[in-house]
Design an enzyme around this catalytic site. Sequence first.
Site, PDB file in Angstrom:
ATOM      1  N   LYS A  36      92.587  26.375 -78.480  1.00 39.26           N
ATOM      2  CA  LYS A  36      92.595  26.936 -76.908  1.00 39.26           C
ATOM      3  C   LYS A  36      92.977  28.747 -76.832  1.00 39.26           C
ATOM      4  CE  LYS A  36      90.015  23.852 -73.724  1.00 39.26           C
ATOM      5  NZ  LYS A  36      89.914  23.404 -72.794  1.00 39.26           N
TER       6      LYS A  36
ATOM      7  N   THR B  11      90.387  17.497 -59.072  1.00 35.39           N
ATOM      8  CA  THR B  11      90.308  17.105 -58.008  1.00 35.39           C
ATOM      9  C   THR B  11      90.318  15.481 -58.167  1.00 35.39           C
ATOM     10  OG1 THR B  11      88.030  18.153 -58.370  1.00 35.39           O
ATOM     11  CG2 THR B  11      87.957  16.280 -57.528  1.00 35.39           C
TER      12      THR B  11
ATOM     13  N   GLU C 156      89.949  23.236 -55.846  1.00 38.79           N
ATOM     14  CA  GLU C 156      89.524  24.249 -56.295  1.00 38.79           C
ATOM     15  C   GLU C 156      88.032  24.053 -56.197  1.00 38.79           C
ATOM     16  OE1 GLU C 156      90.270  27.391 -57.746  1.00 38.79           O
ATOM     17  OE2 GLU C 156      88.162  27.700 -57.028  1.00 38.79           O
ATOM     18  N   PHE C 157      86.811  25.066 -55.205  1.00 41.33           N
ATOM     19  CA  PHE C 157      85.556  25.003 -55.016  1.00 41.33           C
ATOM     20  C   PHE C 157      84.837  25.992 -55.933  1.00 41.33           C
ATOM     21  CE2 PHE C 157      88.345  24.438 -51.356  1.00 41.33           C
ATOM     22  CZ  PHE C 157      88.164  23.069 -50.800  1.00 41.33           C
TER      23      PHE C 157
ATOM     24  N   ARG D 244      82.196  27.553 -58.782  1.00 43.40           N
ATOM     25  CA  ARG D 244      81.103  26.780 -58.920  1.00 43.40           C
ATOM     26  C   ARG D 244      80.768  27.555 -60.781  1.00 43.40           C
ATOM     27  NH1 ARG D 244      77.522  30.052 -55.063  1.00 43.40           N
ATOM     28  NH2 ARG D 244      79.030  31.813 -55.463  1.00 43.40           N
ATOM     29  N   GLU D 245      80.621  26.913 -61.885  1.00 45.28           N
ATOM     30  CA  GLU D 245      80.253  28.009 -62.496  1.00 45.28           C
ATOM     31  C   GLU D 245      79.188  28.549 -62.796  1.00 45.28           C
ATOM     32  OE1 GLU D 245      80.172  24.308 -66.000  1.00 45.28           O
ATOM     33  OE2 GLU D 245      81.340  23.615 -65.012  1.00 45.28           O
TER      34      GLU D 245
ATOM     35  N   PHE E 196      70.655  24.970 -51.527  1.00 49.80           N
ATOM     36  CA  PHE E 196      71.188  23.580 -51.648  1.00 49.80           C
ATOM     37  C   PHE E 196      69.642  22.711 -51.397  1.00 49.80           C
ATOM     38  CE2 PHE E 196      74.474  22.575 -54.609  1.00 49.80           C
ATOM     39  CZ  PHE E 196      74.843  23.607 -54.859  1.00 49.80           C
TER      40      PHE E 196
ATOM     41  N   GLY F 161      63.820  19.321 -57.653  1.00 48.36           N
ATOM     42  CA  GLY F 161      63.501  19.326 -59.042  1.00 48.36           C
ATOM     43  C   GLY F 161      64.416  18.073 -59.870  1.00 48.36           C
TER      44      GLY F 161
ATOM     45  N   CYS G 176      81.126  17.923 -62.839  1.00 50.12           N
ATOM     46  CA  CYS G 176      81.469  17.757 -61.252  1.00 50.12           C
ATOM     47  C   CYS G 176      80.783  16.838 -60.695  1.00 50.12           C
ATOM     48  CB  CYS G 176      82.023  18.903 -60.639  1.00 50.12           C
ATOM     49  SG  CYS G 176      82.767  20.123 -61.272  1.00 50.12           S
TER      50      CYS G 176
HETATM   51  C1  UDX Z   1      80.278  22.317 -57.929  1.00 51.77           C
HETATM   52  C2  UDX Z   1      80.394  22.334 -56.368  1.00 51.77           C
HETATM   53  O1  UDX Z   1      79.552  23.429 -56.159  1.00 51.77           O
HETATM   54  C3  UDX Z   1      81.423  23.128 -56.865  1.00 51.77           C
HETATM   55  O2  UDX Z   1      81.844  24.194 -55.022  1.00 51.77           O
HETATM   56  C4  UDX Z   1      82.800  22.169 -57.010  1.00 51.77           C
HETATM   57  O3  UDX Z   1      83.410  23.073 -57.241  1.00 51.77           O
HETATM   58  C5  UDX Z   1      82.228  21.733 -58.716  1.00 51.77           C
HETATM   59  O4  UDX Z   1      80.992  21.389 -58.600  1.00 51.77           O
HETATM   60  P1  UDX Z   1      79.277  23.497 -60.336  1.00 51.77           P
HETATM   61  O5  UDX Z   1      79.364  22.001 -60.752  1.00 51.77           O
HETATM   62  O6  UDX Z   1      79.504  24.441 -60.907  1.00 51.77           O
HETATM   63  O7  UDX Z   1      79.761  23.071 -58.282  1.00 51.77           O
HETATM   64  O8  UDX Z   1      77.675  23.476 -59.810  1.00 51.77           O
HETATM   65  P2  UDX Z   1      76.820  23.969 -58.395  1.00 51.77           P
HETATM   66  O9  UDX Z   1      75.698  25.291 -58.482  1.00 51.77           O
HETATM   67  O10 UDX Z   1      76.749  23.074 -57.507  1.00 51.77           O
HETATM   68  O11 UDX Z   1      75.093  23.032 -59.246  1.00 51.77           O
HETATM   69  C6  UDX Z   1      75.536  21.473 -59.134  1.00 51.77           C
HETATM   70  C7  UDX Z   1      74.100  20.745 -60.195  1.00 51.77           C
HETATM   71  O12 UDX Z   1      73.068  20.894 -58.949  1.00 51.77           O
HETATM   72  C8  UDX Z   1      72.957  21.718 -60.876  1.00 51.77           C
HETATM   73  O13 UDX Z   1      73.299  20.330 -61.944  1.00 51.77           O
HETATM   74  C9  UDX Z   1      72.231  22.347 -59.876  1.00 51.77           C
HETATM   75  O14 UDX Z   1      71.424  22.672 -60.923  1.00 51.77           O
HETATM   76  C10 UDX Z   1      71.756  21.923 -58.718  1.00 51.77           C
HETATM   77  N1  UDX Z   1      70.529  21.941 -57.956  1.00 51.77           N
HETATM   78  C11 UDX Z   1      71.782  22.785 -57.412  1.00 51.77           C
HETATM   79  C12 UDX Z   1      70.100  21.553 -57.426  1.00 51.77           C
HETATM   80  O15 UDX Z   1      69.353  20.240 -58.475  1.00 51.77           O
HETATM   81  N2  UDX Z   1      69.058  22.114 -56.689  1.00 51.77           N
HETATM   82  C13 UDX Z   1      69.345  22.861 -55.265  1.00 51.77           C
HETATM   83  O16 UDX Z   1      69.052  23.219 -54.354  1.00 51.77           O
HETATM   84  C14 UDX Z   1      71.249  23.196 -56.395  1.00 51.77           C
END
Ligand code: UDX
Length: 446
Positions: free
Chosen positions: A37, A129, A159-160, A162-163, A260, A264, A271
Site C-alpha cells: 500500500k 469508529t 470522522e463522518f 461518506r465514500e 436518506f 430499496g 460502516c
Molecule cells: C456512512 C455515513 O454516511 C458516514 O457519515 C459515515 O462516516 C460512514 O458511514 P457510507 O458508508 O460511505 O457512509 O455510505 P452512505 O452514503 O451513508 O450509504 C450507506 C448505505 O445506505 C448504502 O448502501 C446506500 O446505498 C444506502 N442508502 C442510503 C439507502 O439504501 N437509501 C438511502 O436513502 C441512502
Amino acid sequence: MAPKITVIGTGYLGATHAAAMAELGFEVLGLDVVPEKIELLSSGRVPMYEPGLEDLLRRHVAGIDGATGRLRFTTSYEEVADFGDVHFVCVNTPQKHGEYACDMSYVDSAVESLAPLLRRPALVVGKSTVPVGSAARLAARLLELAPAGEAAELAWNPEFLREGFAVQDTLHPDRIVVGVTSKQAEKQLREVYASPIGEGSPFVVTDFPTAELVKTSANSFLATKISFINAMAEVCEAADGDVVKLAEAIGHDERIGKKFLRAGIGFGGGCLPKDIRAFMARAGELGADQALTFLREVDSINMRRRGHMVELAREAVGGSFLGKRVAVLGAAFKPDSDDVRDSPALNVAGQIHLQGAQVTVYDPKGMENARALFPTLGYAPSALDAARGAHAVLHLTEWREFRDLDPQEVGAVVDERRILDGRNALDPQVWREADWTYRALGRPRI
Ligand code: UDX
C-alpha cells in the site's frame, strides 16, 4: 510553526485524511503496516476507487512531478514518532468474527506501537469508529507507555466522511467534533482545522464519551431512517401504495427532510451495518441494551430487503431460478465506490446464484473486488453484455450509467424484457413504454 502531521492507517479514511491535510498546507507523513500500500501511495496511486482522491494525492506526494512534496509515506513507527506533532489514528475497526462487537485490535496495536516511541510532546488523535469508553482506556495506556509522559496526550475526533464524497467531506466537513481533556489539545486541533473552521464548519468541543457516541449515534440515526422507509415499502407493497411518492410527500416536512429516504435493498458497506451492531454490543456491556433494542429491528428490516429482492426475482422468472439467466447491474454497496463490503447487491447476486440461476454481474468500478469475494459468479465487461440472454435484469446499485441505459438497446439483447429496480432509481415510465415489465420494491405493479 505549523504542526507536523502523521496519519496511521491509509484506507479510505486515512489516505483521504493524509492527502487533505497536505492540501491544507501541512507537512504530512502517512503510515501503513502493508508495504504494498505504501509503495502504491508513494507513487501517487490510490489502492481504491474514490473520486478526486488520486488527483489530490498526486498534487502533494513527494517525488511526483509538480507536486508540493508535503506528503510522504512510510512503514516505520520510529519515523512517525520522530516526525509528528499530531498523530491521527485512522485504522479500521471491523466487526469481530461471529460477534456483534467491533474488533479493536488495529487501534490497540497502533497505540501500542506508537506510544513507546513518543519522546517529545505529541497529540494522538483517534478518528476510527470505536466503542464508547475506548478513548479513556487508550489515554491511560498512552500515559503508561509514552516516555514523554503527560506531554503525550490523546484526543478523539470522529470522522463522518461518506465514500464517494470522501475528498469533499474531508476538506469541507459539515461539522468537526473533538473530544478533549485539555485546552492545549483543543487549541492544537483548532490550528489543524483552521481552514474548514474559517469556512464556517461548526467546531464542537466535548468530552471523550460524547465524541465517541456522536459517531455511532449519527450512523444509527441514518440506518434507522433507511430502515424506516424500507418498512414503509413493505407496507406499501401489502397495501398497493407507492413508497417513492410517500417518501417525496413526507420529505416536504422540514423536520423529516428528503435525504436518506430512498427505499430499496437497503444499506451496506463497511460502516452502517457493523457500526449499529457494535453499538448494540457496547450498550449491552454498559447495561443499557434496552435503549438500543430498536437497532435490532433496524438491522433485521434491512437484511429482510435482500431476501425480498431474491423472492421478487424468483417470482419474476416464473417461480424457480433453475435454468434461468439473471443479469445483475451493480456490485458496489453504493454508486461512485468500488467497495463491496457487505454489499446488498452482491449478497442478492450470491443468493440467486446459490438457488440455481446463472448470474452475470457488471459494475463500473467494483468488478475486481466483487470477483475476489464471489469468484463463482459470472462477470461481464459492460451492462449490455451482462444483460445478454437474461430472463430478468436486476438493478441493484444506482450508478448514473444505469440510469442512462437505453431500454430499447438493452431490450434488444435480453431474452425477456423484465427489470427489477432494487434502488427505486430508474424511471418506470421510460422502461414500461419500451415494453419492459418493471417492478420495484414498495411500488405498485402497474
Ligand atoms: C456512512 C455515513 O454516511 C458516514 O457519515 C459515515 O462516516 C460512514 O458511514 P457510507 O458508508 O460511505 O457512509 O455510505 P452512505 O452514503 O451513508 O450509504 C450507506 C448505505 O445506505 C448504502 O448502501 C446506500 O446505498 C444506502 N442508502 C442510503 C439507502 O439504501 N437509501 C438511502 O436513502 C441512502
